[in-house]
Design a protein around this motif. Sequence first.
Motif, mmCIF file in Angstrom:
data_model
loop_
_atom_site.group_PDB
_atom_site.id
_atom_site.type_symbol
_atom_site.label_atom_id
_atom_site.label_comp_id
_atom_site.label_asym_id
_atom_site.label_seq_id
_atom_site.Cartn_x
_atom_site.Cartn_y
_atom_site.Cartn_z
ATOM 1 N N UNK A 287 0.820 -1.210 0.000
ATOM 2 C CA UNK A 287 0.000 0.000 0.000
ATOM 3 C C UNK A 287 0.857 1.266 0.000
ATOM 4 N N UNK A 288 2.051 1.180 0.588
ATOM 5 C CA UNK A 288 2.941 2.340 0.645
ATOM 6 C C UNK A 288 3.294 2.847 -0.745
ATOM 7 N N UNK A 289 3.335 1.935 -1.715
ATOM 8 C CA UNK A 289 3.752 2.333 -3.066
ATOM 9 C C UNK A 289 2.781 3.325 -3.704
ATOM 10 N N UNK A 290 1.547 3.394 -3.196
ATOM 11 C CA UNK A 290 0.605 4.354 -3.755
ATOM 12 C C UNK A 290 1.048 5.793 -3.575
ATOM 13 N N UNK A 291 1.925 6.042 -2.596
ATOM 14 C CA UNK A 291 2.378 7.409 -2.345
ATOM 15 C C UNK A 291 3.106 7.988 -3.552
ATOM 16 N N UNK A 292 3.902 7.169 -4.250
ATOM 17 C CA UNK A 292 4.653 7.707 -5.381
ATOM 18 C C UNK A 292 3.722 8.073 -6.546
ATOM 19 N N UNK A 293 2.639 7.325 -6.733
ATOM 20 C CA UNK A 293 1.672 7.701 -7.766
ATOM 21 C C UNK A 293 0.993 9.025 -7.423
ATOM 22 N N UNK A 294 0.621 9.185 -6.157
ATOM 23 C CA UNK A 294 -0.061 10.409 -5.732
ATOM 24 C C UNK A 294 0.856 11.616 -5.874
ATOM 25 N N UNK A 295 2.104 11.458 -5.487
ATOM 26 C CA UNK A 295 3.064 12.562 -5.602
ATOM 27 C C UNK A 295 3.338 12.887 -7.067
ATOM 28 N N UNK A 296 3.469 11.860 -7.899
ATOM 29 C CA UNK A 296 3.721 12.090 -9.323
ATOM 30 C C UNK A 296 2.575 12.859 -9.971
ATOM 31 N N UNK A 297 1.359 12.672 -9.484
ATOM 32 C CA UNK A 297 0.191 13.326 -10.075
ATOM 33 C C UNK A 297 0.238 14.845 -9.938
ATOM 34 N N UNK A 298 0.988 15.351 -8.958
ATOM 35 C CA UNK A 298 0.967 16.787 -8.680
ATOM 36 C C UNK A 298 2.318 17.452 -8.967
ATOM 37 N N UNK A 299 2.964 17.023 -10.056
ATOM 38 C CA UNK A 299 4.180 17.657 -10.565
ATOM 39 C C UNK A 299 5.205 17.887 -9.451
ATOM 40 N N UNK A 300 5.793 16.824 -8.952
ATOM 41 C CA UNK A 300 6.646 16.916 -7.762
ATOM 42 C C UNK A 300 8.042 17.429 -8.068
ATOM 43 N N UNK A 301 8.782 17.695 -7.000
ATOM 44 C CA UNK A 301 10.213 17.948 -7.131
ATOM 45 C C UNK A 301 10.925 16.605 -7.253
ATOM 46 N N UNK A 302 12.140 16.641 -7.779
ATOM 47 C CA UNK A 302 12.917 15.410 -7.926
ATOM 48 C C UNK A 302 13.181 14.761 -6.572
ATOM 49 N N UNK A 303 13.510 15.566 -5.581
ATOM 50 C CA UNK A 303 13.821 15.031 -4.258
ATOM 51 C C UNK A 303 12.608 14.330 -3.647
ATOM 52 N N UNK A 304 11.445 14.969 -3.716
ATOM 53 C CA UNK A 304 10.258 14.386 -3.101
ATOM 54 C C UNK A 304 9.872 13.071 -3.767
ATOM 55 N N UNK A 305 9.900 13.048 -5.097
ATOM 56 C CA UNK A 305 9.526 11.825 -5.801
ATOM 57 C C UNK A 305 10.560 10.725 -5.575
ATOM 58 N N UNK A 306 11.832 11.091 -5.495
ATOM 59 C CA UNK A 306 12.874 10.099 -5.241
ATOM 60 C C UNK A 306 12.712 9.469 -3.864
#
Length: 408
Positions: A287-306
Amino acid sequence: MPGPLRLPAFRFLFASRAISYVGTYLAPIAVAFAILDNGGGATAVGLGFAAWTLAQVAMLAFGGVVGDRVPRRLVMIGSDVASAAVRTTMGVLLVSGHAQVWHLIALQACGGAAVAFYSPASYGLVREVVPADELQQANGLLAIARYAAFPVGAAIGGSIVALIGPGTALLVDAGTYAASALLLSRIHVKSIARAGAGFFRELRDGWSAFVEQTWVWVLVLYVSLYFLITYAPFFVLGPYVAKHSMDGARSWAFVVTGEGVGALLGGIAGLRWRARRPMVTTGLLLMISGAQNLILAFHPTTLLLSLAALGSGFAFALGSVVWDTTLQRKVAPEKLARVASYGWMGAMVFLPAGYALAGPIAAAIGLKTYLVIAAVWIVVSTLFVIRLPAVREVEFDDGTDAVAVAAQ
Protein backbone atom coordinates in the motif's frame (compact mmCIF):
# COMPACT_ATOMS: atom_id res chain seq x y z
CA MET A 1 29.88 -17.39 7.92
CA PRO A 2 26.66 -16.50 9.79
CA GLY A 3 23.20 -17.68 8.81
CA PRO A 4 22.50 -19.54 5.56
CA LEU A 5 25.81 -18.44 4.04
CA ARG A 6 27.57 -20.97 6.28
CA LEU A 7 25.98 -23.66 4.07
CA PRO A 8 28.09 -24.47 0.97
CA ALA A 9 25.01 -25.25 -1.14
CA PHE A 10 23.41 -21.90 -0.35
CA ARG A 11 26.68 -20.04 -0.99
CA PHE A 12 26.80 -21.49 -4.51
CA LEU A 13 23.11 -20.64 -5.02
CA PHE A 14 23.61 -17.10 -3.72
CA ALA A 15 26.65 -16.55 -5.97
CA SER A 16 24.86 -17.92 -9.03
CA ARG A 17 21.84 -15.68 -8.45
CA ALA A 18 24.02 -12.61 -7.83
CA ILE A 19 25.90 -13.10 -11.12
CA SER A 20 22.71 -13.89 -13.01
CA TYR A 21 21.01 -10.75 -11.67
CA VAL A 22 23.85 -8.61 -13.05
CA GLY A 23 23.06 -10.00 -16.48
CA THR A 24 19.33 -9.49 -15.92
CA TYR A 25 19.84 -5.75 -15.44
CA LEU A 26 22.49 -5.53 -18.14
CA ALA A 27 20.32 -6.99 -20.89
CA PRO A 28 17.38 -4.56 -21.32
CA ILE A 29 19.47 -1.61 -22.44
CA ALA A 30 21.42 -3.87 -24.80
CA VAL A 31 18.26 -5.34 -26.33
CA ALA A 32 16.63 -1.93 -26.74
CA PHE A 33 19.61 -0.41 -28.52
CA ALA A 34 20.17 -3.55 -30.59
CA ILE A 35 16.65 -3.19 -31.99
CA LEU A 36 17.01 0.57 -32.51
CA ASP A 37 20.41 0.21 -34.19
CA ASN A 38 18.94 -2.27 -36.65
CA GLY A 39 16.15 -0.01 -37.86
CA GLY A 40 13.44 -0.73 -35.32
CA GLY A 41 11.49 2.01 -33.56
CA ALA A 42 9.79 2.38 -30.21
CA THR A 43 7.05 -0.05 -31.24
CA ALA A 44 9.62 -2.71 -32.12
CA VAL A 45 11.35 -2.20 -28.77
CA GLY A 46 8.00 -2.65 -27.04
CA LEU A 47 7.34 -5.80 -29.04
CA GLY A 48 10.73 -7.15 -28.00
CA PHE A 49 10.02 -6.75 -24.31
CA ALA A 50 6.41 -7.94 -24.72
CA ALA A 51 7.65 -11.09 -26.49
CA TRP A 52 9.87 -11.90 -23.50
CA THR A 53 7.10 -11.31 -20.93
CA LEU A 54 4.34 -13.12 -22.81
CA ALA A 55 6.52 -16.17 -23.51
CA GLN A 56 7.55 -16.29 -19.87
CA VAL A 57 3.96 -16.09 -18.65
CA ALA A 58 2.84 -18.74 -21.15
CA MET A 59 5.48 -21.23 -20.01
CA LEU A 60 5.44 -20.66 -16.25
CA ALA A 61 2.89 -23.36 -15.44
CA PHE A 62 4.88 -25.93 -17.41
CA GLY A 63 8.03 -24.74 -15.67
CA GLY A 64 6.37 -25.38 -12.32
CA VAL A 65 5.49 -28.98 -13.23
CA VAL A 66 9.02 -29.65 -14.44
CA GLY A 67 10.39 -28.11 -11.23
CA ASP A 68 8.41 -30.62 -9.16
CA ARG A 69 9.22 -33.63 -11.39
CA VAL A 70 12.94 -33.08 -12.09
CA PRO A 71 15.67 -32.16 -9.57
CA ARG A 72 15.39 -28.39 -9.21
CA ARG A 73 19.13 -27.83 -9.55
CA LEU A 74 19.12 -29.54 -12.96
CA VAL A 75 16.11 -27.51 -14.11
CA MET A 76 17.86 -24.26 -13.18
CA ILE A 77 21.07 -25.35 -14.91
CA GLY A 78 19.11 -26.25 -18.04
CA SER A 79 17.37 -22.86 -17.95
CA ASP A 80 20.70 -21.05 -17.62
CA VAL A 81 22.26 -23.03 -20.46
CA ALA A 82 19.28 -22.29 -22.74
CA SER A 83 19.41 -18.58 -21.80
CA ALA A 84 23.14 -18.49 -22.49
CA ALA A 85 22.51 -20.01 -25.92
CA VAL A 86 19.82 -17.42 -26.70
CA ARG A 87 22.00 -14.47 -25.67
CA THR A 88 25.02 -15.91 -27.51
CA THR A 89 22.98 -16.23 -30.70
CA MET A 90 21.76 -12.64 -30.38
CA GLY A 91 25.28 -11.39 -29.68
CA VAL A 92 26.84 -13.26 -32.61
CA LEU A 93 24.14 -12.05 -35.03
CA LEU A 94 24.71 -8.46 -33.92
CA VAL A 95 28.51 -8.56 -33.90
CA SER A 96 28.60 -10.24 -37.32
CA GLY A 97 26.13 -7.74 -38.79
CA HIS A 98 23.52 -10.35 -39.71
CA ALA A 99 20.84 -9.42 -37.15
CA GLN A 100 17.37 -8.32 -38.21
CA VAL A 101 14.72 -6.91 -35.93
CA TRP A 102 12.48 -9.98 -36.26
CA HIS A 103 15.43 -12.18 -35.27
CA LEU A 104 15.84 -10.23 -32.04
CA ILE A 105 12.14 -10.27 -31.19
CA ALA A 106 11.89 -14.01 -31.83
CA LEU A 107 14.96 -14.68 -29.70
CA GLN A 108 13.51 -12.53 -26.94
CA ALA A 109 10.52 -14.89 -26.89
CA CYS A 110 12.89 -17.86 -26.65
CA GLY A 111 14.69 -16.20 -23.75
CA GLY A 112 11.43 -15.54 -21.91
CA ALA A 113 10.41 -19.18 -22.32
CA ALA A 114 13.79 -20.33 -20.98
CA VAL A 115 13.69 -18.27 -17.78
CA ALA A 116 10.12 -19.44 -17.06
CA PHE A 117 11.62 -22.73 -15.87
CA TYR A 118 14.12 -21.05 -13.54
CA SER A 119 12.07 -19.16 -10.97
CA PRO A 120 9.63 -21.93 -9.88
CA ALA A 121 12.52 -24.38 -9.47
CA SER A 122 14.46 -21.76 -7.52
CA TYR A 123 11.70 -21.54 -4.90
CA GLY A 124 11.96 -25.27 -4.38
CA LEU A 125 15.76 -25.37 -4.32
CA VAL A 126 15.96 -22.71 -1.61
CA ARG A 127 13.57 -24.83 0.46
CA GLU A 128 15.79 -27.89 -0.09
CA VAL A 129 19.14 -26.35 0.88
CA VAL A 130 18.12 -24.04 3.76
CA PRO A 131 16.61 -25.06 7.14
CA ALA A 132 13.02 -23.91 7.65
CA ASP A 133 13.86 -21.45 10.42
CA GLU A 134 16.37 -19.66 8.17
CA LEU A 135 14.25 -19.34 5.05
CA GLN A 136 13.45 -15.65 5.54
CA GLN A 137 17.10 -14.82 6.12
CA ALA A 138 17.99 -16.72 2.94
CA ASN A 139 15.32 -14.87 0.96
CA GLY A 140 16.60 -11.59 2.39
CA LEU A 141 20.12 -12.38 1.19
CA LEU A 142 18.83 -13.26 -2.28
CA ALA A 143 16.89 -9.98 -2.35
CA ILE A 144 20.07 -8.10 -1.45
CA ALA A 145 21.88 -9.84 -4.32
CA ARG A 146 19.05 -8.92 -6.67
CA TYR A 147 18.83 -5.25 -5.83
CA ALA A 148 22.55 -4.67 -5.38
CA ALA A 149 22.99 -6.03 -8.91
CA PHE A 150 20.68 -3.39 -10.38
CA PRO A 151 23.14 -0.44 -10.48
CA VAL A 152 26.04 -2.74 -11.34
CA GLY A 153 24.26 -4.42 -14.24
CA ALA A 154 22.80 -1.17 -15.58
CA ALA A 155 26.18 0.56 -15.44
CA ILE A 156 27.99 -2.34 -17.13
CA GLY A 157 25.33 -2.67 -19.80
CA GLY A 158 25.22 1.04 -20.56
CA SER A 159 29.01 1.29 -20.71
CA ILE A 160 29.47 -1.68 -23.03
CA VAL A 161 26.66 -0.56 -25.33
CA ALA A 162 28.10 2.96 -25.53
CA LEU A 163 31.75 1.98 -25.95
CA ILE A 164 31.60 -1.25 -27.97
CA GLY A 165 28.04 -2.15 -28.93
CA PRO A 166 24.93 -4.07 -27.85
CA GLY A 167 26.16 -7.33 -29.38
CA THR A 168 29.11 -7.47 -27.02
CA ALA A 169 26.88 -6.60 -24.08
CA LEU A 170 24.61 -9.55 -24.88
CA LEU A 171 27.63 -11.86 -25.12
CA VAL A 172 28.60 -10.70 -21.63
CA ASP A 173 25.05 -11.47 -20.50
CA ALA A 174 25.47 -14.96 -21.97
CA GLY A 175 28.60 -15.30 -19.86
CA THR A 176 26.67 -14.51 -16.67
CA TYR A 177 24.19 -17.29 -17.45
CA ALA A 178 27.06 -19.72 -18.10
CA ALA A 179 28.76 -18.74 -14.82
CA SER A 180 25.46 -19.22 -12.98
CA ALA A 181 25.05 -22.71 -14.46
CA LEU A 182 28.61 -23.62 -13.44
CA LEU A 183 28.02 -22.51 -9.85
CA LEU A 184 24.72 -24.39 -9.65
CA SER A 185 26.49 -27.54 -10.84
CA ARG A 186 28.58 -27.39 -7.63
CA ILE A 187 25.52 -27.75 -5.40
CA HIS A 188 25.03 -31.18 -3.82
CA VAL A 189 21.56 -31.73 -2.40
CA LYS A 190 19.11 -34.60 -2.14
CA SER A 191 16.19 -33.56 -4.32
CA ILE A 192 12.59 -34.22 -3.31
CA ALA A 193 11.31 -33.65 -6.86
CA ARG A 194 9.58 -36.75 -8.19
CA ALA A 195 7.65 -37.57 -11.36
CA GLY A 196 4.01 -38.37 -10.61
CA ALA A 197 1.07 -39.84 -12.50
CA GLY A 198 1.48 -37.73 -15.62
CA PHE A 199 2.47 -34.28 -16.79
CA PHE A 200 -1.01 -32.83 -17.31
CA ARG A 201 -2.34 -34.55 -14.17
CA GLU A 202 0.42 -32.82 -12.20
CA LEU A 203 -0.47 -29.56 -13.91
CA ARG A 204 -4.03 -29.93 -12.60
CA ASP A 205 -2.81 -31.00 -9.17
CA GLY A 206 -0.62 -27.90 -9.03
CA TRP A 207 -3.63 -25.72 -9.78
CA SER A 208 -5.59 -27.48 -7.05
CA ALA A 209 -2.77 -26.82 -4.59
CA PHE A 210 -2.68 -23.17 -5.71
CA VAL A 211 -6.39 -22.55 -5.11
CA GLU A 212 -6.91 -24.74 -2.04
CA GLN A 213 -5.36 -22.13 0.26
CA THR A 214 -7.50 -19.03 -0.22
CA TRP A 215 -4.83 -16.56 0.88
CA VAL A 216 -2.53 -17.67 -1.97
CA TRP A 217 -4.86 -16.97 -4.88
CA VAL A 218 -6.38 -13.88 -3.24
CA LEU A 219 -2.96 -12.27 -2.79
CA VAL A 220 -1.89 -13.23 -6.32
CA LEU A 221 -5.04 -11.64 -7.78
CA TYR A 222 -4.47 -8.57 -5.62
CA VAL A 223 -0.85 -8.23 -6.81
CA SER A 224 -1.81 -8.76 -10.46
CA LEU A 225 -4.28 -5.86 -10.22
CA TYR A 226 -1.64 -3.80 -8.44
CA PHE A 227 0.70 -4.28 -11.40
CA LEU A 228 -2.09 -3.34 -13.82
CA ILE A 229 -3.60 -0.34 -12.02
CA THR A 230 -0.82 1.13 -9.84
CA TYR A 231 2.62 -0.13 -10.87
CA ALA A 232 2.49 0.11 -14.67
CA PRO A 233 1.11 3.69 -14.86
CA PHE A 234 3.87 5.00 -12.60
CA PHE A 235 6.69 3.63 -14.75
CA VAL A 236 5.04 4.53 -18.06
CA LEU A 237 3.91 8.06 -17.12
CA GLY A 238 6.83 8.88 -14.82
CA PRO A 239 9.32 9.63 -17.63
CA TYR A 240 6.71 11.82 -19.34
CA VAL A 241 6.18 13.89 -16.19
CA ALA A 242 9.94 14.05 -15.63
CA LYS A 243 10.46 15.40 -19.13
CA HIS A 244 7.74 18.04 -19.01
CA SER A 245 7.60 19.07 -15.36
CA MET A 246 10.97 18.16 -13.86
CA ASP A 247 14.57 17.98 -15.12
CA GLY A 248 14.00 15.28 -17.71
CA ALA A 249 16.09 12.11 -17.79
CA ARG A 250 18.30 13.37 -14.97
CA SER A 251 15.32 13.56 -12.60
CA TRP A 252 14.01 10.17 -13.65
CA ALA A 253 17.43 8.61 -13.10
CA PHE A 254 17.32 9.86 -9.49
CA VAL A 255 13.84 8.37 -9.06
CA VAL A 256 14.84 4.96 -10.43
CA THR A 257 18.00 5.02 -8.31
CA GLY A 258 15.91 5.83 -5.24
CA GLU A 259 13.70 2.84 -6.01
CA GLY A 260 16.76 0.61 -6.27
CA VAL A 261 18.32 1.89 -3.04
CA GLY A 262 15.05 1.40 -1.20
CA ALA A 263 14.74 -2.15 -2.53
CA LEU A 264 18.25 -2.95 -1.34
CA LEU A 265 17.40 -1.63 2.14
CA GLY A 266 14.21 -3.70 2.09
CA GLY A 267 16.22 -6.83 1.36
CA ILE A 268 18.53 -6.03 4.26
CA ALA A 269 15.55 -5.51 6.56
CA GLY A 270 14.21 -8.89 5.49
CA LEU A 271 17.24 -10.62 7.03
CA ARG A 272 15.93 -10.24 10.57
CA TRP A 273 12.49 -8.64 10.62
CA ARG A 274 9.63 -11.05 11.35
CA ALA A 275 5.91 -10.50 10.78
CA ARG A 276 3.38 -12.27 13.02
CA ARG A 277 0.71 -11.92 10.30
CA PRO A 278 2.85 -12.05 7.15
CA MET A 279 0.13 -11.58 4.54
CA VAL A 280 -1.38 -8.59 6.31
CA THR A 281 2.12 -7.14 6.47
CA THR A 282 2.69 -7.78 2.77
CA GLY A 283 -0.49 -5.89 1.89
CA LEU A 284 0.31 -2.93 4.13
CA LEU A 285 3.80 -2.71 2.66
CA LEU A 286 2.47 -2.75 -0.90
CA MET A 287 0.00 0.00 0.00
CA ILE A 288 2.94 2.34 0.64
CA SER A 289 3.75 2.33 -3.07
CA GLY A 290 0.60 4.35 -3.75
CA ALA A 291 2.38 7.41 -2.34
CA GLN A 292 4.65 7.71 -5.38
CA ASN A 293 1.67 7.70 -7.77
CA LEU A 294 -0.06 10.41 -5.73
CA ILE A 295 3.06 12.56 -5.60
CA LEU A 296 3.72 12.09 -9.32
CA ALA A 297 0.19 13.33 -10.08
CA PHE A 298 0.97 16.79 -8.68
CA HIS A 299 4.18 17.66 -10.56
CA PRO A 300 6.65 16.92 -7.76
CA THR A 301 10.21 17.95 -7.13
CA THR A 302 12.92 15.41 -7.93
CA LEU A 303 13.82 15.03 -4.26
CA LEU A 304 10.26 14.39 -3.10
CA LEU A 305 9.53 11.83 -5.80
CA SER A 306 12.87 10.10 -5.24
CA LEU A 307 12.10 9.74 -1.53
CA ALA A 308 8.68 8.30 -2.34
CA ALA A 309 10.31 5.86 -4.78
CA LEU A 310 12.81 4.87 -2.10
CA GLY A 311 9.95 4.06 0.26
CA SER A 312 8.15 2.11 -2.46
CA GLY A 313 11.25 0.09 -3.30
CA PHE A 314 11.82 -0.70 0.37
CA ALA A 315 8.21 -1.82 0.85
CA PHE A 316 8.10 -3.95 -2.30
CA ALA A 317 11.38 -5.74 -1.56
CA LEU A 318 10.56 -6.45 2.08
CA GLY A 319 7.05 -7.58 1.14
CA SER A 320 8.52 -9.93 -1.48
CA VAL A 321 10.82 -11.51 1.11
CA VAL A 322 7.88 -12.05 3.46
CA TRP A 323 5.75 -13.52 0.65
CA ASP A 324 8.48 -15.89 -0.57
CA THR A 325 9.14 -17.15 2.95
CA THR A 326 5.46 -17.68 3.71
CA LEU A 327 4.93 -19.61 0.49
CA GLN A 328 7.94 -21.83 1.19
CA ARG A 329 6.70 -22.59 4.71
CA LYS A 330 2.99 -23.07 4.01
CA VAL A 331 3.05 -25.05 0.74
CA ALA A 332 4.03 -28.71 0.68
CA PRO A 333 7.62 -28.92 -0.62
CA GLU A 334 6.75 -31.41 -3.37
CA LYS A 335 4.17 -28.94 -4.80
CA LEU A 336 6.11 -25.73 -4.23
CA ALA A 337 7.43 -25.19 -7.77
CA ARG A 338 3.96 -25.60 -9.29
CA VAL A 339 2.28 -23.27 -6.80
CA ALA A 340 5.06 -20.71 -7.26
CA SER A 341 4.72 -20.90 -11.04
CA TYR A 342 0.97 -20.23 -10.89
CA GLY A 343 1.72 -17.35 -8.54
CA TRP A 344 4.25 -15.82 -10.91
CA MET A 345 1.96 -16.32 -13.90
CA GLY A 346 -1.04 -14.82 -12.15
CA ALA A 347 0.90 -11.84 -10.84
CA MET A 348 2.40 -10.99 -14.23
CA VAL A 349 -0.52 -11.75 -16.51
CA PHE A 350 -1.89 -8.19 -16.63
CA LEU A 351 1.44 -6.35 -16.63
CA PRO A 352 1.84 -6.13 -20.45
CA ALA A 353 -1.69 -4.73 -20.68
CA GLY A 354 -0.86 -2.23 -17.94
CA TYR A 355 2.10 -0.95 -19.92
CA ALA A 356 0.13 -0.80 -23.16
CA LEU A 357 -2.98 0.90 -21.71
CA ALA A 358 -1.33 3.49 -19.44
CA GLY A 359 -0.81 6.03 -22.20
CA PRO A 360 -4.27 5.77 -23.80
CA ILE A 361 -6.06 5.87 -20.42
CA ALA A 362 -4.06 8.91 -19.32
CA ALA A 363 -4.97 10.63 -22.59
CA ALA A 364 -8.64 9.79 -22.14
CA ILE A 365 -9.21 10.76 -18.50
CA GLY A 366 -6.20 12.93 -17.74
CA LEU A 367 -2.80 12.03 -16.34
CA LYS A 368 -3.46 13.48 -12.88
CA THR A 369 -6.83 11.75 -12.56
CA TYR A 370 -5.36 8.42 -13.63
CA LEU A 371 -2.49 8.59 -11.12
CA VAL A 372 -4.81 9.62 -8.28
CA ILE A 373 -7.13 6.70 -9.09
CA ALA A 374 -4.11 4.38 -9.08
CA ALA A 375 -3.08 5.62 -5.62
CA VAL A 376 -6.59 5.42 -4.20
CA TRP A 377 -7.15 1.94 -5.61
CA ILE A 378 -4.13 0.39 -3.89
CA VAL A 379 -5.21 1.85 -0.54
CA VAL A 380 -8.86 0.75 -0.83
CA SER A 381 -8.05 -2.71 -2.20
CA THR A 382 -5.41 -3.32 0.47
CA LEU A 383 -7.76 -2.38 3.30
CA PHE A 384 -10.34 -4.77 1.84
CA VAL A 385 -7.91 -7.67 1.33
CA ILE A 386 -6.24 -7.54 4.74
CA ARG A 387 -9.64 -7.75 6.46
CA LEU A 388 -10.40 -11.12 4.86
CA PRO A 389 -10.18 -13.90 7.48
CA ALA A 390 -8.20 -16.14 5.11
CA VAL A 391 -5.52 -13.45 4.85
CA ARG A 392 -5.49 -12.34 8.49
CA GLU A 393 -5.28 -15.88 9.85
CA VAL A 394 -2.01 -16.76 8.08
CA GLU A 395 0.67 -16.89 10.77
CA PHE A 396 4.13 -18.37 11.14
CA ASP A 397 4.52 -21.41 13.40
CA ASP A 398 0.79 -21.82 13.96
CA GLY A 399 0.80 -25.57 13.36
CA THR A 400 -0.36 -25.27 9.74
CA ASP A 401 3.08 -24.77 8.19
CA ALA A 402 3.95 -27.47 5.69
CA VAL A 403 7.25 -27.57 7.55
CA ALA A 404 5.54 -28.26 10.88
CA VAL A 405 3.08 -30.76 9.40
CA ALA A 406 5.91 -32.72 7.78
CA ALA A 407 7.71 -32.92 11.11
CA GLN A 408 4.68 -34.24 13.00
